[in-house]
Design a protein around this motif. Structure first.
Motif, PDB file in Angstrom:
ATOM      1  N   THR A 125       0.830  -1.205   0.000  1.00 37.14           N
ATOM      2  CA  THR A 125       0.000   0.000   0.000  1.00 37.14           C
ATOM      3  C   THR A 125       0.865   1.256   0.000  1.00 37.14           C
ATOM      4  O   THR A 125       0.640   2.181  -0.792  1.00 37.14           O
ATOM      5  CB  THR A 125      -0.941  -0.008   1.220  1.00 37.14           C
ATOM      6  N   VAL A 150      -5.660   8.806  -3.102  1.00 36.79           N
ATOM      7  CA  VAL A 150      -6.770   8.049  -3.685  1.00 36.79           C
ATOM      8  C   VAL A 150      -6.316   6.613  -3.960  1.00 36.79           C
ATOM      9  O   VAL A 150      -7.022   5.655  -3.628  1.00 36.79           O
ATOM     10  CB  VAL A 150      -7.287   8.722  -4.978  1.00 36.79           C
ATOM     11  N   TRP A 153      -7.753   3.394  -1.949  1.00 34.44           N
ATOM     12  CA  TRP A 153      -8.424   2.350  -2.733  1.00 34.44           C
ATOM     13  C   TRP A 153      -7.814   0.986  -2.434  1.00 34.44           C
ATOM     14  O   TRP A 153      -8.518   0.017  -2.164  1.00 34.44           O
ATOM     15  CB  TRP A 153      -8.312   2.674  -4.218  1.00 34.44           C
ATOM     16  N   ARG A 203      -8.706  -0.265   1.040  1.00 36.28           N
ATOM     17  CA  ARG A 203     -10.046  -0.853   1.137  1.00 36.28           C
ATOM     18  C   ARG A 203     -10.095  -2.231   0.502  1.00 36.28           C
ATOM     19  O   ARG A 203     -10.749  -3.136   1.025  1.00 36.28           O
ATOM     20  CB  ARG A 203     -11.082   0.059   0.470  1.00 36.28           C
ATOM     21  N   ILE A 204      -9.402  -2.400  -0.608  1.00 31.43           N
ATOM     22  CA  ILE A 204      -9.365  -3.726  -1.242  1.00 31.43           C
ATOM     23  C   ILE A 204      -8.712  -4.741  -0.311  1.00 31.43           C
ATOM     24  O   ILE A 204      -9.236  -5.836  -0.094  1.00 31.43           O
ATOM     25  CB  ILE A 204      -8.631  -3.653  -2.601  1.00 31.43           C
ATOM     26  N   VAL A 233     -12.578   8.116  -1.301  1.00 27.28           N
ATOM     27  CA  VAL A 233     -12.541   6.651  -1.454  1.00 27.28           C
ATOM     28  C   VAL A 233     -13.298   5.962  -0.320  1.00 27.28           C
ATOM     29  O   VAL A 233     -14.029   4.998  -0.552  1.00 27.28           O
ATOM     30  CB  VAL A 233     -11.089   6.146  -1.543  1.00 27.28           C
ATOM     31  N   LEU A 239     -17.095   5.732  -0.786  1.00 31.92           N
ATOM     32  CA  LEU A 239     -17.653   4.915  -1.864  1.00 31.92           C
ATOM     33  C   LEU A 239     -18.322   3.672  -1.297  1.00 31.92           C
ATOM     34  O   LEU A 239     -17.892   3.140  -0.270  1.00 31.92           O
ATOM     35  CB  LEU A 239     -16.551   4.511  -2.847  1.00 31.92           C
ATOM     36  N   PHE A 254     -17.643  -1.580  -4.643  1.00 29.78           N
ATOM     37  CA  PHE A 254     -16.488  -1.221  -5.459  1.00 29.78           C
ATOM     38  C   PHE A 254     -15.235  -2.003  -5.066  1.00 29.78           C
ATOM     39  O   PHE A 254     -14.285  -2.057  -5.830  1.00 29.78           O
ATOM     40  CB  PHE A 254     -16.175   0.273  -5.330  1.00 29.78           C
ATOM     41  N   PHE A 255     -15.228  -2.577  -3.875  1.00 30.39           N
ATOM     42  CA  PHE A 255     -14.008  -3.166  -3.338  1.00 30.39           C
ATOM     43  C   PHE A 255     -14.091  -4.660  -3.115  1.00 30.39           C
ATOM     44  O   PHE A 255     -13.116  -5.271  -2.720  1.00 30.39           O
ATOM     45  CB  PHE A 255     -13.650  -2.465  -2.017  1.00 30.39           C
TER      46      PHE A 255
END
Length: 160
Positions: free
Chosen positions: A41, A68, A72, A75-76, A138, A141, A145-146
């Protein structure tokens, strides 16, 4: 076109950011099994920052794009690894935090160079706001999305 020396420099800096993020994860008491993912990350965030700067963005915009990207990815990893997002986000943000800007703001302030202190301070505040906006966008959202997979229990419950 970006030269090979620039790409190698970016690769080296990304590796250093990866290792530095893992070092921060150790200090932050991140679970051992998450060290590599926290490092990825931080390295990815720094790589996006370098690429943005390389393509002509200023420091504030590059910090926004980097935040961002790392939010993202955080979160993934959070959904994939079933860990809190803060484990990856706080460790991953370490390379892009404007620590030098804060230092130089204070330095110029105490050296009575008020114009440089104000200049550095405003730039640092802009970077901090850009990072906060990137993370906020992010994190606001929706969850879908994740996540790549849908649970079958939710599908069965919806059709019943």
């Amino acid at each position: 076109m970006i030269s090979w020396s620039v790409l190698l420099n970016w690769l080296f800096q990304t590796g250093v950011a990866f290792i530095a993020t893992i070092a921060f994860a150790i200090i932050f008491h991140t679970p051992r099994k998450e060290y590599v993912f926290a490092g990825i990350t931080g390295g990815a965030g720094w790589l996006v920052y370098l690429a943005s700067m390389g393509f002509g963005a200023d420091t504030v915009i590059a910090s926004f794009f980097a935040s961002v990207a790392l939010a993202w990815l955080s979160r993934i990893f959070s959904f994939a690894r079933r860990e809190p997002v803060t484990i990856f986000l706080i460790c991953g943000i370490f390379p892009i935090v404007p620590g030098a800007g804060i230092y130089y703001t204070g330095y110029h302030f105490f050296m009575s160079d008020n114009s440089l202190a104000l200049s550095k301070g405003l730039e640092t505040i802009k970077i901090a706001i850009a990072i906060a906006l990137g993370i906020g966008i992010v994190l606001s959202l929706p969850r879908f999305f994740f996540t790549l997979r849908r649970t079958t229990a939710c599908k069965k419950g919806a059709s019943s």
